[in-house]
Design a protein around this motif. Structure first.
Motif, PDB file in Angstrom:
ATOM      1  N   VAL A 419      -2.467  18.832 -42.038  1.00 58.71           N
ATOM      2  CA  VAL A 419      -2.027  17.849 -43.017  1.00 58.71           C
ATOM      3  C   VAL A 419      -0.789  18.418 -43.682  1.00 58.71           C
ATOM      4  CG1 VAL A 419      -2.621  16.642 -45.136  1.00 58.71           C
ATOM      5  CG2 VAL A 419      -4.372  17.061 -43.415  1.00 58.71           C
ATOM      6  N   TRP A 486      -6.412  21.144 -40.509  1.00 61.68           N
ATOM      7  CA  TRP A 486      -7.439  20.128 -40.732  1.00 61.68           C
ATOM      8  C   TRP A 486      -8.031  19.804 -39.366  1.00 61.68           C
ATOM      9  CZ3 TRP A 486      -8.506  18.034 -45.615  1.00 61.68           C
ATOM     10  CH2 TRP A 486      -9.439  16.987 -45.651  1.00 61.68           C
ATOM     11  N   LEU A 496     -10.460  12.524 -43.686  1.00 59.58           N
ATOM     12  CA  LEU A 496      -9.181  12.468 -44.388  1.00 59.58           C
ATOM     13  C   LEU A 496      -8.931  11.061 -44.916  1.00 59.58           C
ATOM     14  CD1 LEU A 496      -6.684  14.035 -45.201  1.00 59.58           C
ATOM     15  CD2 LEU A 496      -5.656  13.412 -43.022  1.00 59.58           C
ATOM     16  N   THR A 500      -8.464  10.260 -48.761  1.00 60.46           N
ATOM     17  CA  THR A 500      -7.273   9.578 -49.248  1.00 60.46           C
ATOM     18  C   THR A 500      -7.670   8.331 -50.031  1.00 60.46           C
ATOM     19  OG1 THR A 500      -6.279  10.256 -47.166  1.00 60.46           O
ATOM     20  CG2 THR A 500      -5.008   8.769 -48.533  1.00 60.46           C
TER      21      THR A 500
END
Ligand code: ZN
Length: 792
Positions: A419, A486, A496, A500
């Motif tokens: 990431v 990641w 993820l 997010t």
């Protein structure tokens, strides 16, 4: 929605109503159909088309006429979705059937040599050449369609998409639409792609038909642009053609890497953003100059057509043009609830034209970014700039990269297994320069056609914003924790996405809106399905894979873009071939054979079976042994001090010293051949250091340390399959956090030995063995090495 908002926007009562998602089922179905079609058998595909058509038609007929309820609208949109899905499945089925008919699949399965007539369909991409090895051929990859074949005394006409792997001159300059004739060896592809076969060619093409007029004009314009920027400093010189038409040929390789780290690569690929920027500037200028209402769409169309010619009419450019236009239309639509509709229409239409897009990461990224920008940016900009401390343009400059990176991160992680923490910062910093660089760059390209001298002057101006973008890319890439590792699998992507979403909701309940939910679900389902169909091997972002080749060594180092360096090939061609197939390795610029023993070189034939091989290198002692085997290229000798650069890798040869004297001083009780093993320190552009030690025994290990080299590394391949003949000081010297051992299960040599395993563990290293776990994949960065394994 608050009353205050409704009062402020009296003409926008629709913002309270759910978003216009009537086409969402159609878009989702089209995506799914395009994704699934290539893995279904032919009969299954037609069953799918039939079943969907029947269901969709029945659904539409059962609907009562004139119903206006929400439930009615929902049912109608689902029925329409089924029919669209059926249509995409049908288009995909026909396309797949057409591509797989004709002689090419059969000839590819036989790996036949054939006389081919090819139509080039895209740009050649260089697999970066092996530097430091004389005789190593540079390698190019380019897409083409086979239009005629001559083999086994027969001639066929056909139309079959293939990938050409060329190790000869004359291929890099070919423009799309050129027809060439060449003799090549066909082979099957290892991945699910639109291309049916791989064609390996080792001779220059003979041109049968020059490219068509549009491609020639586009080629001249691009050449004019490259020559106009030729006086600029290296970074802006490489960036201007990249930003304008996605032409990365002049970009310094380390700038390409830094742009990747800082999340700026989309700037140098042809994307919808180029079209959006161009349209925004042209339309604003037109309005400012007082163009009539009806002239504005016409001007927009002219701008799009001009861009397509400039960037070359090929599928990726056309797709970018359509997507860019959809964003402009979406942002121009007054009612917020309708803004996603143009994107959904575009998704459906593009998938109907080309169902293969459903399997394209680029397409998923482009849909996610466009959707996020259209849905999120207007609201964010308005909200942020309503607090007095952020002016509207600044709010927009912050909102666009933030929305796009958030939406794209789950897909990017599947590609890179990391990431980028600096992507938003880098994009915000670069943002003010992107539009000037694009617009000035387009001007340079246009002016260069008729007035090259003036183009050079404008190029100086275009170079200023481009230089700023380069500064941002390099500075951000150097920041600590620019990227964090990641998991690059479906679970990682979903985690993820969830993280997010939660973060965004917490920040401001933005993700609660249905449009974004749809936006996140669509591509994630497609991408998640990739992981279900193909289980999580290899782990994204792998740098080294130790193949389970039985008793022997077979190592693969990722060099970038489907290419890899192979270090030793194990004893069995089938085993190394399988391993490379699973990794999707299609070209091998370099095979390094540490020494001439069968457990390291007998698999060599398997490497060249389905792949183009650039060079084969080994130590001087083993040269004759290797040359006598199934070598796909003339072997070259390497020695300590040689540095080989291949793609993202730099291989420094540490051992053996040049000349025979050093080897003659080693312990005569030990194997001379083992002690002549080539030892290399591999450095990845990410900084990861991997030490590969062949089969050297204690006296060579001591001599190597005494020669003053720096053996420090993050990962070490333990010498001689972990046998008990190890120098303890050498074992400790590299400080690796991971030690990998390649040995056959239940081998008769007792490899690896218990004493060596104990000694390794006492250094604090994790140990992984192919005889216990199968294939071993290693990735990460210095200090943060990860390892995954896979038993066949
Ligand atoms: Zn060995």
């Amino acid at each position: 929605m608050s009353r205050a908002r409704a009062e402020r926007c009296p003409h926008e009562p629709a913002i309270d109503r759910p978003a216009d998602l009537r086409l969402a089922p159609a878009a989702a179905g089209a995506w799914g159909a395009g994704f699934v079609a290539p893995v279904l058998p032919l009969g299954g595909r037609w069953w799918l088309v039939g079943a969907l058509t029947v269901l969709g038609t029945a659904g539409l007929r059962l609907l009562p006429a004139g119903g206006r309820s929400t439930r009615h609208a929902f049912a109608a949109s689902c029925a329409l979705g089924l029919l669209v899905t059926a249509a995409v499945a049908a288009v995909a089925t026909i396309g797949l059937a057409r591509a797989s008919t004709g002689p090419i699949p059969g000839l590819a399965a036989e790996r036949a040599v054939a006389d081919l007539e090819l139509r080039i369909t895209g740009d050649a991409r260089a697999v970066r050449a092996t530097v430091g090895l004389p005789g190593a051929a540079p390698m190019l990859v380019l897409p083409a369609v086979v239009e005629g074949v001559r083999a086994r005394g027969e001639r066929w006409s056909t139309s079959t998409p293939v990938v050409v792997l060329a190790t000869a001159s004359g291929w890099a300059e070919l423009l799309p639409s050129t027809r060439v004739q060449v003799i090549g060896r066909l082979g099957p592809t290892t991945r699910i792609t639109r291309e049916i076969a791989v064609v390996r060619v080792t001779q220059p093409p003979s041109v049968m038909l020059e490219p068509d007029l549009v491609q020639r004009v586009a080629g001249d314009i691009r050449a004019g642009l490259r020559s106009a920027v030729s006086d600029l400093a290296p970074d802006p010189r490489g960036l201007v053609p990249g930003v304008v038409v996605g032409d990365e040929r002049l970009m310094p390789p380390d700038l390409v890497t830094d742009a990747e780290t800082s999340g700026l690569t989309h700037l140098t690929a042809v994307s919808g953003a180029n079209v959006t920027i161009l349209l925004a500037v042209v339309l604003t200028a037109a309005r400012w100059l007082g163009a009539r209402a009806y002239a504005i769409p016409a001007l927009g169309l002219v701008a799009i057509v001009a861009f397509v010619v400039l960037a070359r009419p090929q599928p990726s450019v056309l797709r970018a043009a359509v997507m860019g236009a959809a964003v402009v239309v979406g942002l121009g639509v007054g009612a917020r609830r309708r803004r996603l509709a143009p994107i959904l229409v575009t998704v459906v239409v593009l998938l109907l034209v080309d169902p293969w897009l459903a399997r394209s990461y680029g397409f998923a990224l482009s849909v996610l970014a466009s959707g996020a920008i259209v849905v999120l940016v207007p609201g964010w900009t308005e909200r942020w700039s309503s607090r007095r401390w952020v002016p509207a343009p600044v709010a927009a400059a912050l909102a666009v990269p933030l929305a796009a990176s958030m939406a794209c991160a789950p897909v990017v992680v599947l590609l890179s297994a990391e990431v980028s923490l600096v992507a938003v910062l880098a994009n915000v910093l670069a943002a003010p320069a992107v539009a000037p660089a694009t617009v000035l760059g387009v001007l340079v390209a246009v002016i260069a056609v008729f007035w090259p001298a003036a183009a050079r002057v404008v190029a100086e101006l275009a170079g200023l914003p481009a230089a700023w973008i380069a500064v941002v890319a390099r500075w951000c890439a150097d920041l600590p924790y620019a990227t964090v590792p990641w998991p690059g699998d479906a679970r990682g992507a979903l985690t993820l996405a969830a993280a997010t979403a939660v973060g965004a909701v917490l920040a401001r309940r933005v993700l609660a809106s249905p449009p974004l939910a749809a936006l996140v679900v669509l591509p994630l389902v497609a991408v998640g399905a990739t992981q279900v169909v193909a289980p999580g091997w290899p782990s994204a972002g792998w740098r080294l894979v130790v193949c389970d080749v039985g008793q022997g060594d077979g190592l693969v180092l990722a060099a970038g873009g489907g290419s890899a360096v192979v270090v030793d090939t194990g004893p069995d061609p089938a085993a190394i071939d399988d391993c490379l197939d699973d990794l999707g390795v299609e070209h091998v610029p370099l095979v390094l054979l540490t020494h001439g023993h069968a457990d390291h070189i007998d698999g060599l034939g398997g490497v060249g079976l389905d792949r183009a091989v650039g060079a084969v290198a080994t130590g001087a002692v083993s040269l004759a042994e290797v040359a006598a085997g199934a070598t796909p290229a003339e072997p070259i000798a390497v020695a300590a001090g040689d540095v080989l650069e291949v793609g993202r890798l730099r291989l420094t040869v540490l051992w053996p010293p040049p000349g025979p004297t050093a080897l003659s001083r080693l312990d005569p009780e030990e194997s001379v051949e083992n002690n002549a093993s080539v030892v290399v320190l591999v450095e990845d552009v990410d900084g990861l250091r991997i030490l590969l030690t062949g089969d050297i025994e204690p006296s060579a290990q001591r001599a190597l340390l005494a020669s003053g080299v720096d053996p420090r590394s993050d990962v070490v391949k333990v010498a001689h399959h972990g046998s008990s003949y190890q120098d303890p000081k050498f074992l400790r010297s590299n400080g690796a956090s991971l030690a990998v051992i390649s040995a056959g299960a239940d081998n008769s040599y007792g490899h690896p030995s218990v004493t060596t395993l104990d000694a390794l563990r006492s250094t604090g290293a994790q140990v992984r063995r192919t005889d216990q776990v199968g294939d071993i994949a290693v990735g990460g960065s210095p200090g943060r090495v990860w390892v995954t394994t896979w038993a066949r």
